[in-house]
Structures are given as structure tokens and as C-alpha cells.
Design an enzyme around this catalytic site. Sequence first.
Site, PDB file in Angstrom:
ATOM      1  N   GLY A 173      -3.411  -1.926  -0.991  1.00 41.87           N
ATOM      2  CA  GLY A 173      -2.281  -2.654  -0.116  1.00 41.87           C
ATOM      3  C   GLY A 173      -2.599  -1.750   1.474  1.00 41.87           C
TER       4      GLY A 173
ATOM      5  N   THR B 166      -5.422 -10.351   1.426  1.00 44.20           N
ATOM      6  CA  THR B 166      -5.822 -10.959   2.671  1.00 44.20           C
ATOM      7  C   THR B 166      -6.298  -9.657   3.566  1.00 44.20           C
ATOM      8  OG1 THR B 166      -4.099 -12.261   2.783  1.00 44.20           O
ATOM      9  CG2 THR B 166      -5.659 -12.262   4.688  1.00 44.20           C
TER      10      THR B 166
ATOM     11  N   TYR C 264      12.746  -4.055  -9.064  1.00 42.03           N
ATOM     12  CA  TYR C 264      11.899  -3.493  -8.301  1.00 42.03           C
ATOM     13  C   TYR C 264      12.185  -1.898  -8.597  1.00 42.03           C
ATOM     14  CZ  TYR C 264      10.186  -1.082  -4.142  1.00 42.03           C
ATOM     15  OH  TYR C 264       9.737  -0.316  -2.922  1.00 42.03           O
TER      16      TYR C 264
HETATM   17  N1  LIG Z   1       8.630  -0.032   3.622  1.00 41.76           N
HETATM   18  C1  LIG Z   1       9.555   0.949   2.958  1.00 41.76           C
HETATM   19  O1  LIG Z   1      10.798   1.016   3.578  1.00 41.76           O
HETATM   20  C2  LIG Z   1       9.114   1.285   1.575  1.00 41.76           C
HETATM   21  C3  LIG Z   1      10.345   2.293   0.919  1.00 41.76           C
HETATM   22  C4  LIG Z   1      10.084   2.763  -0.243  1.00 41.76           C
HETATM   23  C5  LIG Z   1       8.912   2.256  -1.044  1.00 41.76           C
HETATM   24  N2  LIG Z   1       8.020   1.519  -0.319  1.00 41.76           N
HETATM   25  C6  LIG Z   1       6.680   1.418  -0.813  1.00 41.76           C
HETATM   26  O2  LIG Z   1       5.728   1.734  -0.124  1.00 41.76           O
HETATM   27  C7  LIG Z   1       4.520   0.625  -0.581  1.00 41.76           C
HETATM   28  C8  LIG Z   1       4.003   0.023   0.752  1.00 41.76           C
HETATM   29  O3  LIG Z   1       5.027  -0.546   1.376  1.00 41.76           O
HETATM   30  P1  LIG Z   1       5.019  -1.416   2.648  1.00 41.76           P
HETATM   31  O4  LIG Z   1       6.317  -1.538   3.263  1.00 41.76           O
HETATM   32  O5  LIG Z   1       4.211  -0.325   3.405  1.00 41.76           O
HETATM   33  O6  LIG Z   1       4.273  -2.701   2.293  1.00 41.76           O
HETATM   34  P2  LIG Z   1       3.759  -4.061   3.197  1.00 41.76           P
HETATM   35  O7  LIG Z   1       4.136  -3.601   4.658  1.00 41.76           O
HETATM   36  O8  LIG Z   1       4.065  -5.212   2.548  1.00 41.76           O
HETATM   37  O9  LIG Z   1       2.296  -3.877   2.887  1.00 41.76           O
HETATM   38  C9  LIG Z   1       2.022  -4.093   1.535  1.00 41.76           C
HETATM   39  C10 LIG Z   1       0.601  -3.861   1.200  1.00 41.76           C
HETATM   40  O10 LIG Z   1       0.002  -4.277  -0.012  1.00 41.76           O
HETATM   41  C11 LIG Z   1      -0.490  -5.647  -0.065  1.00 41.76           C
HETATM   42  N3  LIG Z   1      -0.357  -6.418  -1.330  1.00 41.76           N
HETATM   43  C12 LIG Z   1       0.916  -7.038  -1.579  1.00 41.76           C
HETATM   44  N4  LIG Z   1       1.010  -7.656  -2.443  1.00 41.76           N
HETATM   45  C13 LIG Z   1      -0.258  -7.213  -3.031  1.00 41.76           C
HETATM   46  C14 LIG Z   1      -0.846  -7.695  -4.377  1.00 41.76           C
HETATM   47  N5  LIG Z   1      -0.396  -8.723  -5.118  1.00 41.76           N
HETATM   48  N6  LIG Z   1      -2.187  -7.465  -4.398  1.00 41.76           N
HETATM   49  C15 LIG Z   1      -2.722  -6.642  -3.746  1.00 41.76           C
HETATM   50  N7  LIG Z   1      -2.359  -6.092  -2.435  1.00 41.76           N
HETATM   51  C16 LIG Z   1      -1.014  -6.702  -2.298  1.00 41.76           C
HETATM   52  C17 LIG Z   1      -0.372  -6.249   1.296  1.00 41.76           C
HETATM   53  O11 LIG Z   1      -1.516  -6.999   1.700  1.00 41.76           O
HETATM   54  P3  LIG Z   1      -1.703  -8.431   1.414  1.00 41.76           P
HETATM   55  O12 LIG Z   1      -0.368  -9.106   1.632  1.00 41.76           O
HETATM   56  O13 LIG Z   1      -2.652  -9.267   1.944  1.00 41.76           O
HETATM   57  O14 LIG Z   1      -1.776  -8.608  -0.274  1.00 41.76           O
HETATM   58  C18 LIG Z   1      -0.282  -4.894   2.210  1.00 41.76           C
HETATM   59  O15 LIG Z   1      -1.502  -4.459   2.398  1.00 41.76           O
HETATM   60  C19 LIG Z   1       5.153  -0.375  -1.339  1.00 41.76           C
HETATM   61  O16 LIG Z   1       4.380   0.155  -2.917  1.00 41.76           O
HETATM   62  C20 LIG Z   1       6.456  -0.202  -1.450  1.00 41.76           C
HETATM   63  O17 LIG Z   1       7.240  -0.494  -2.648  1.00 41.76           O
HETATM   64  C21 LIG Z   1       8.086   1.121   0.858  1.00 41.76           C
END
Ligand SMILES: NC(=O)c1ccc[n+]([C@@H]2O[C@H](COP(=O)([O-])OP(=O)(O)OC[C@H]3O[C@@H](n4cnc5c(N)ncnc54)[C@H](OP(=O)(O)O)[C@@H]3O)[C@@H](O)[C@H]2O)c1
Length: 257
Positions: free
Chosen positions: A14, A40, A150
Amino acid sequence: MDNSLKGQVALVTGGTKGIGKAIVDKLSNAGVQVIVTARTAAKEITNGQHFISADLTQRESAETLAKEILGKYGRIDIIVNNAGANLSPGGGFSALSDEHWINDWQLNFMSVVRINKALLPTMIEQKSGVIINISTGAAKQPIWEMTMSYSSAKAALNVYSKALANEVGSKGIRVNVVSPGVVKTPLMLEFIDNIAESSNITSDEAFKAVMDKVGVPLGRMAEPEEVANLVAFLVSTEAKYINGTNYSVDGGALPTI
Ligand SMILES: NC(=O)c1ccc[n+]([C@@H]2O[C@H](COP(=O)([O-])OP(=O)(O)OC[C@H]3O[C@@H](n4cnc5c(N)ncnc54)[C@H](OP(=O)(O)O)[C@@H]3O)[C@@H](O)[C@H]2O)c1
């Protein structure tokens, strides 16, 4: 940042957006050869990063990824299991179908288990390696209205990570968890828009509702780089005695010690 990361080989799942992209940039700038996965490709892949397209909810993806990485680099020093998302609607237990539960567990838990299983034998052979699993504060402080399946999957990830750290520590491999609170990423902005739409309120009102619900003493969301800074420290030799731990980077949101 020390120089210990130069020349190491890292996988960041990701890694094209949000927290993952910030981790990729930070490690690349430290001289790490970074392999980035997502479904992607990002518009631009810089600093010699190597992109492999993979949908991590598919069982075979981990094996395919490992084969390509080990075939090309012959080693793996760092795994950052960052890909994850809340794939289910809010509304508590009655709003969640079997499919919602399974989807959340496939992406947030099983994908990590499979990637580590495919790459750990090489780390064990090397007698070295670092794994960071990205969890969430919601795994310690669940918000039933918003993220039940989740946060359950991420809580399992926390337990699994501790067990794995116990198992492979003596083989030279460290495993730690990083638990962000609320971070300004595409995922978070989408989450807020979904709340706005389903509750018939504006995005600003939904943003405030999330901030009020989580309660962040620092009064703001994190920037992705603020999570990446912690990850870069934990994978470096500066952190060589840190193992089996779960670090919050949440502006003080977790209300317990
Ligand atoms: N943002 C927050 O506030 C927050 C808080 C606590 C924890 N987290 C955790 O931090 C991590 C990153 O979150 P983020 O907010 O940075 O997410 P994000 O902005 O949505 O980015 C997610 C990344 O994961 C990839 N991805 C999603 N589904 C996938 C799949 N099925 N297979 C392969 N790649 C996949 C996406 O690319 P594609 O869509 O192209 O696949 C993207 O590169 C996650 O584990 C999330 O649970 C986030």
C-alpha cells in the site's frame, strides 16, 4: 537518521498513497531499495522504487510477490505491512454481513499473515530482518458505530505480531506494530465523506464528528510523514533492541496508559 538503512531491500505494501507513500519516500531517501505494492500504480514512481501490482486480498498474491522480490534481489531486509482499510459500513453488529467481516479480515489480517509467511524463511536464512505491521488505535479503543469488523481484524494483527516477535526474535528478526490514530490520508478523507453522505451532513461536520469521537489532545489529525518518521526509526539499527511492541502515534488520543 543513521546510515544503517543504505542498500537494504524493503517491501512496503500500500505504498502509493497516504501513510504507505510517506514511508516509501522516507526509506527511499535513506538509501533503501523499496519495492512498492498496491492494486494501481502511482502516477510517478521515483528514486528507483520498484512497483509490483498486487491485490492483497487474493490468497496467491503473497507467494507471487515473494517470488518476484526474491528472484530480483535475493534478499529482504524490511517488510512494512501497511495496506489496509475499513471496508465495511458503520452501524454496529446488525449492519455487518459475513462478507463484510471476511473482506475486512482478508485485507487487514490474512494478507499480512501470508506476506510474512512467504518472506520470513529468507529473513531466517539471513538471520536478520525487521517487520512493521501497521495497525490502528481503534484496535485498542474500538468505535462500534464506525469500525467494528476492521478494528477486530487489526486487534488480531496486534496479537499475531506479538506472537511472531516471540517466535522469531531469537532468529535475528524484530517485529513491531505501529498504531496510528487519525491521519490525513485519502482513506481518511473518503471515510469522512462516507459519514457525511450516510448521515446527511457536510464533510466539515463529519470531520468534526470524527475528531470529537476520537478526542485528540493535540487537536489535529496527523500528517502521514509523522507516522513514517516512527517507522523509519523502528526499522533502523537505532532501534535494534525494540521488539514485540506496539507504538501509538495518535497525538495522545488513546485514553489509557
Ligand atoms: N488514515 C488513518 O487515519 C489511519 C488510522 C489508523 C490506521 N491506519 C492504517 O494505516 C494504513 C494505511 O492507511 P492510509 O490511510 O494511508 O490508506 P490509503 O490512503 O487508502 O492508502 C492505502 C494503500 O493501500 C493500497 N491498497 C488498498 N487496498 C489494497 C489491496 N486490496 N491490495 C493491495 N493494496 C491495497 C492502496 O492502493 P490501491 O487502492 O491502488 O490498491 C494504497 O496504496 C492502513 O493499514 C490503515 O488501516 C490509517
